[in-house]
Design an enzyme around this catalytic site. Structure first.
Site, PDB file in Angstrom:
ATOM      1  N   HIS A   1       2.100  -3.972  11.771  1.00 40.25           N
ATOM      2  CA  HIS A   1       2.430  -2.872  12.699  1.00 40.25           C
ATOM      3  C   HIS A   1       1.149  -2.294  13.299  1.00 40.25           C
ATOM      4  CE1 HIS A   1       1.658  -0.865   8.862  1.00 40.25           C
ATOM      5  NE2 HIS A   1       1.505   0.285   9.491  1.00 40.25           N
TER       6      HIS A   1
ATOM      7  N   ASP B   1       3.887  -1.937   5.917  1.00 37.88           N
ATOM      8  CA  ASP B   1       4.431  -0.642   5.481  1.00 37.88           C
ATOM      9  C   ASP B   1       5.893  -0.611   5.901  1.00 37.88           C
ATOM     10  OD1 ASP B   1       1.923  -0.075   4.650  1.00 37.88           O
ATOM     11  OD2 ASP B   1       1.430   1.342   6.231  1.00 37.88           O
TER      12      ASP B   1
ATOM     13  N   GLU C   1       3.649  -2.837  -0.154  1.00 36.42           N
ATOM     14  CA  GLU C   1       2.821  -1.627  -0.166  1.00 36.42           C
ATOM     15  C   GLU C   1       3.321  -0.725  -1.291  1.00 36.42           C
ATOM     16  OE1 GLU C   1       3.597   1.849   1.396  1.00 36.42           O
ATOM     17  OE2 GLU C   1       5.215   1.383   2.807  1.00 36.42           O
TER      18      GLU C   1
ATOM     19  N   HIS D   1      -2.035  -1.577  -1.234  1.00 33.04           N
ATOM     20  CA  HIS D   1      -1.916  -0.379  -0.419  1.00 33.04           C
ATOM     21  C   HIS D   1      -1.417   0.798  -1.251  1.00 33.04           C
ATOM     22  CE1 HIS D   1      -0.868   2.080   3.134  1.00 33.04           C
ATOM     23  NE2 HIS D   1      -1.508   1.199   3.876  1.00 33.04           N
TER      24      HIS D   1
END
EC number: 3.1.27.-
Length: 592
Positions: free
Chosen positions: A61, A171, A196, A411
């Site tokens: 993204h 994400d 994540e 993450h």
């Protein structure tokens, strides 16, 4: 992972699967201004271009911690291969990269940074992805994107090479919000799911409570004549909170102005209109009557407005107060306790946002020249997680959807990940890994290799009798495995010889049995013949004129040594098809 291992700030992971190397995301770290800002590409190669080592790059993204280092990697380090991202990401990425470049180069005067032209050249290498469409990178490597929520255009990607597969989530958000739907994936059972884990231990209270709380705080601040600063990224949470304030202002008939960083509102709304199919059901429905993103109460912001008296709400970019307009306004308003700053999402270490959330009330700021200014922070600092990441419950939900064989967490912060790792291993009984930056994890897979079987062989197997085929009980079958192109086939040996145009080769085994017998060789052979004839009723036994006895296909010969004629040697020879128990039985009968 080159980055994002036990760290939130730069995502960059290298996956090797079935001999292919794929880079997942190529982000930069907002908290640093030195070499640590970009991923360390020397993990991939010390010399030579990245193109020779990477088959493709996938960007999940448009957030800068996932795509901010892309022009640096493609244009400065050197990578000419394909870069995959969805259509909205491809449209929005260059805008955010250019914004970021302006702040870093034009405002802060940093060197060793990518140029506007490099951003353009980098975007020329992008191949756009559609949701649920299988894309062939080459003959063996294929990709498929799934909806991830989180921000406009965010995608999870399934990467397949042969029977091995990996899913990378980027994400994602498992609960739909005011402008996006919930993440979804089918039961693809990958070998590894890389997820994540920003909010690994959080099970966030309901969205409604948080929204009520947010509106109450904004309202109270406005009532006492304060100014509210909400640092946001241009796309994503900003639209979410705008929709929320717009409806509240309307309902309460409030008059205080709400502003949004100039330029970005128009740009953002343009993209929401363009990619309306990526938003949720409700927005798509109302879109027919009116555009959800054209606000009545929210106006474009001009920098002179920051000094206006009276209450106001300002959405300013970027989101973590590390530079740009949000930081300028913060400096102006920080000294007044009537004012408030609301941080609506995660702040990376090193940023001003992170410092004030951790209670720092004196900040060292860089002035015009080399003068350092100390800023007294008196305004109220509030944190509200409107961040569109999956919480612990959401992560578990995704695992249930995809049913991976192994789990890998990135993450997130090490301690939180440790807790989630335990929960995952306990509930799903799968291995869960959490590599640090620069650490490599190797997961072995059990690829299933499909083999076709010829009908002839199956019929022959059935004719032999025995139990009917049962998937739970494996049966041994004798045949020849032929590999043609990329398929495998099990056939009878006769068919294999015919297909391959080969002659059959006869294979026989031999063994020797010692025997004391004073008679002649012929006599001994005859006695063996009669002995076996009397014992083996169901067998075909022949005394062949060439001086051998045959029991079915087992051949028996007699010879004696020259030194001791009484010491006979029986030579036995049999073909490999003869079942070992028949041979062993006859062998034991000869020891008379």
């Amino acid at each position: 992972s080159l980055c994002a291992g036990q760290d939130v700030g730069r995502s960059c992971i290298l996956v090797s699967i079935g001999g292919k190397n794929i880079m997942l995301d190529c982000g930069m770290h907002m908290g640093y201004n030195d070499d640590r800002r970009f991923p360390d590409f020397s993990y991939i190669t010390q010399n030579g271009r990245l193109t020779d080592f990477l088959d493709c790059v996938i960007i999940s993204h448009f957030h800068l911690d996932h795509c901010g280092a892309l022009p640096y990697m493609s244009e400065m380090v050197g990578y000419d291969g394909p870069i995959y991202m969805t259509h909205p990401t491809k449209a929005i990425c260059p805008i955010l990269l250019e914004d970021f470049r302006k702040i870093t180069v034009d405002k802060k005067g940093e060197t060793n940074f990518f140029t506007s032209q490099m951003i353009k050249d980098c975007m020329k290498k992008v191949v756009p992805l559609n949701l649920h469409q299988t894309v062939q990178v080459d003959d063996e490597l294929e990709l498929k994107a799934y909806y991830a929520g989180h921000v406009l255009g965010a995608a999870m990607v399934l990467i397949k090479v042969g029977s091995e597969s990996v899913v990378y989530t980027g994400d994602y958000n498992m609960t739909p919000d005011r402008h996006l739907g919930a993440a979804w994936i089918d039961k693809c059972r990958p070998d590894i799911l890389i997820s994540e884990s920003t909010y690994a231990t959080t099970i966030r209270d309901s969205k409604r409570c948080r929204e009520r709380d947010f509106l109450k705080k904004v309202h109270e601040s406005i009532e006492r004549g304060g100014k509210v600063l909400i640092p946001v990224f241009a796309l994503g949470r900003a639209q979410e909170l705008c929709i929320l304030l717009e409806t509240f202002w309307e309902r309460m008939n409030l008059k205080a102005p709400i502003y949004f960083s100039t330029g970005l509102t128009e740009k953002a709304n343009h993209y929401y209109k363009l990619f309306i199919t990526w938003t949720n059901q409700k927005i798509r429905k109302t879109f027919v009557q009116r555009n959800m993103f054209e606000f009545k109460h929210i106006k474009a912001f001009d920098r002179s407005y920051a000094d206006n008296p009276g209450p106001m709400v300002v959405f300013a970019t970027p989101g973590m107060l590390h530079a740009g307009q949000s930081l300028q306004i913060f400096k102006k308003w920080a000294g007044n306790e009537k004012n408030m700053v609301i941080m609506p999402g995660y702040c990376v270490q090193g940023t001003i946002g992170h410092k004030i959330l951790n209670g720092q009330r004196k900040l060292e700021m860089e002035g015009r020249s080399t003068v350092r200014i100390i800023l007294d922070v008196k305004l109220q600092v509030e944190y509200m997680s409107f961040s569109a990441h999956a919480d612990a419950k959401g992560i578990m939900q995704l695992i249930r959807m995809a049913e991976p064989r192994n789990m890998l967490l990135v993450h997130g912060e090490a301690l939180k990940m440790e807790f989630l790792k335990g929960k995952i291993e306990q509930e799903f009984n799968i291995d869960c890994y959490m590599p640090a930056n620069g650490e490599t994890i190797t997961v072995s897979t059990n690829p299933s290799v499909p083999v076709d079987i010829s009908l002839n062989l199956l019929k022959r197997e059935m004719a032999l009798g025995g139990p009917l085929p049962d998937p739970k009980k494996p049966r041994t079958m004798h045949g020849t495995l032929i590999m043609k192109e990329n398929s495998m086939k099990l056939v009878s040996s006769e068919q294999a010889l015919k297909e391959l145009g080969l002659n059959e080769h006869q294979l026989r085994f031999t063994c020797r049995v010692q025997l004391q017998d004073p008679h002649s060789d012929l006599d001994t052979l005859h006695r063996i013949y009669t002995h076996l004839k009397s014992l083996l009723k169901g067998y075909t036994i022949q005394h062949v004129p060439d001086g051998t006895v045959m029991v079915e296909s087992i051949v028996i010969k007699v010879s004696s040594s020259a030194e001791d004629p009484n010491n006979k040697v029986l030579l036995l020879s049999w073909s490999y098809q003869v079942e070992s128990f028949s041979f062993n039985y006859i062998h034991s009968l000869l020891k008379f």
